[in-house]
Structures are given as structure tokens and as C-alpha cells.
Scaffold this active site. Structure first.
Site, mmCIF file in Angstrom:
data_model
loop_
_atom_site.group_PDB
_atom_site.id
_atom_site.type_symbol
_atom_site.label_atom_id
_atom_site.label_comp_id
_atom_site.label_asym_id
_atom_site.label_seq_id
_atom_site.Cartn_x
_atom_site.Cartn_y
_atom_site.Cartn_z
ATOM 1 C CB SER A 137 -1.025 -0.003 1.351
ATOM 2 O OG SER A 137 -1.465 1.274 1.333
ATOM 3 C CE1 TYR A 150 -4.479 -2.373 4.336
ATOM 4 C CE2 TYR A 150 -3.643 -0.080 3.944
ATOM 5 C CZ TYR A 150 -4.118 -1.375 3.748
ATOM 6 O OH TYR A 150 -4.168 -1.508 2.503
#
Length: 256
Positions: A137, A150
Site C-alpha cells: 500500500s 494497517y
């Protein structure tokens, strides 16, 4: 020419399903894994009914072992590309998110990814030019406020990718990751907490954009593959500007 084989975790929807469609159009045989069994059954039917699929919780190590054994039989011991796409997200203030949810993020995004990759190794090792592509990400570039666990999970994926790409060169296995910013999937759109960074940067990518980027990445040798011009510019700038600049920029666009 032998058909190439792709195994996707998190294949039931979003980026995983879009990637399955992209590679199927190119004639690849697929292995489809998702915790939602009905979703991979439906996707297999959509793609002609010729692909292997299984409903599976990737945190269940014994189930992963059994699935990889069954998939290996289907694939004739071959695995050209493993796409580790399964993942979860929880946006919010770190202290208000239950510890169990933080732990679940790490278990699925990191530990399960490592387990699937390790158990797929025998298939990858026997396939010339095999690859692993991990779903990372933009949050792996610099810690993103309200995405703490995350972000931590994706930093771990980034580190694992770099380490294995070097370690597995002797086995002719290339390990890469994808680093997109926000993608229009249910994982993001169904969040109840609205992070300021999303409002300021927008959600400009569709799952099909990431699928196309995965297709291009598997043909190249870049370890980290940022997606979108917006994020590529930030990555490029981070190579030349001090870390303090990136920290201040992320802080500014994340400010409530």
C-alpha cells in the site's frame, strides 16, 4: 506452450477478482481463494468454470496446507505467480479500535501472507521464473494517521518483499509488491470513520486499475510498484527530499 498458473488469495471481490479476470483474459489458469466461498464459486462460473477455487480463511494454517496441496495437484506442481491479495482494513483512532481488531489486521495482512507464501514455496521453486506479488500500500511509504495498524502491516509486507526478493534469487523466484493509494473497494467504502487524508486526496483508483498494474508488474523487475501518478510523484520526491518533508506533508493532509 503450457498454460501459466496464477494463485490469488482474496479473489472473491475487489482487486483480487479484477486481477483474476485480467489474467483469465490472457489465458492463464487460476486458483481462487477467498473466505467467501460463494464468491469464488460465482467468479469461477463467470470465467468459464475451468479454474480451481476454495473457500478458505487464510489464518487457518492447516486449511492453507490442505488447500495448497489440492491446488498443486490441479496445477500439476506448477505456480507461475502467487498474488497475495487477501487483506483487511480498519480506519480510526488507534486507541478506540479494539485490540482484537488490531491483531486481526496483522494476522491476515502479515502472518497469513507469510504462511501462504511459505507453503507455496515448493510449487514456486519448481516453476522456472516464478513470481510472488504481495499487496502492499501507499501506507507502507510513511505511517498514515488513522491507519496505524494497517500501515504497520504494510510496512511489514514491504520489508518481507525486499528480503525474499534477495533471498529467493537463487531459486529463480522474483518477489514484488504493489503500492496503490486508496482504491474504490468495499474494504474502503464501508469504513465508518472518514479519514481526512481520503477527503483531501480522493479515491481515484478502481480495482481494474490495480489489476492492470499487477499485469504490468509481473512482466518487469521492479520490487516496489507504486500505482497512480499522484503516488508515484510522492515516491519520486521522497527519494530526493528529506524524510521531514514527507512527514510534514502526510501530517498536513491528515490533519482533522
Amino acid at each position: 506452450m503450457m498454460q501459466k498458473i496464477l494463485l490469488i488469495t482474496g479473489a472473491g471481490a475487489g482487486i483480487g477478482a479484477a486481477t483474476a479476470r485480467r489474467f483469465a483474459r490472457k489465458g492463464w489458469r487460476l486458483g481462487l481463494i477467498d473466505i467467501d466461498e460463494a464468491a469464488v464459486v460465482a467468479l469461477n462460473e463467470e470465467l468459464g468454470g475451468q479454474h480451481w477455487h476454495r473457500g478458505l480463511d487464510v489464518t487457518d494454517r492447516a486449511a492453507v496446507r490442505d488447500a495448497l496441496q489440492a491446488f498443486g495437484e490441479f496445477a500439476g506442481g506448477q505456480l507461475d505467480l502467487l498474488f497475495n491479495c487477501a487483506g483487511i482494513l480498519r480506519i480510526g483512532e488507534f486507541e478506540t479500535i479494539p485490540a482484537e481488531e488490531h491483531r486481526r489486521i496483522m494476522e491476515i495482512n502479515v502472518i497469513a501472507l507469510m504462511d501462504v507464501t511459505q507453503q507455496a514455496f515448493p510449487l514456486l521453486k519448481t516453476t522456472p521464473g516464478a513470481r510472488v506479488i504481495n499487496m502492499s500500500s501507499a501506507s507502507a511509504l510513511y505511517g498514515t494517521p488513522y491507519f496505524a495498524s494497517y500501515s504497520a502491516s504494510k510496512f511489514a509486507v514491504r520489508g518481507l518483499t525486499e528480503a525474499l526478493n534477495n533471498e529467493w534469487k537463487e531459486h529463480d523466484i522474483t518477489v514484488q509488491d504493489m503500492m496503490p493509494p486508496f482504491v474504490k473497494t468495499k474494504m474502503l467504502t464501508e469504513q465508518t470513520f472518514r479519514a481526512p487524508i481520503i477527503d483531501r486526496l480522493g479515491v481515484n483508483l478502481e480495482p481494474e486499475d490495480i489489476a492492470e498494474a499487477v499485469w504490468k508488474a509481473h512482466q518487469g523487475n521492479e520490487v516496489h510498484n507504486p500505482v497512480s501518478l499522484q503516488f508515484k510523484s510522492l515516491v519520486f520526491g521522497s527519494k530526493w527530499l528529506p524524510n521531514a518533508f514527507t512527514r510534514q506533508l502526510i501530517g498536513l493532509i491528515s490533519k482533522r
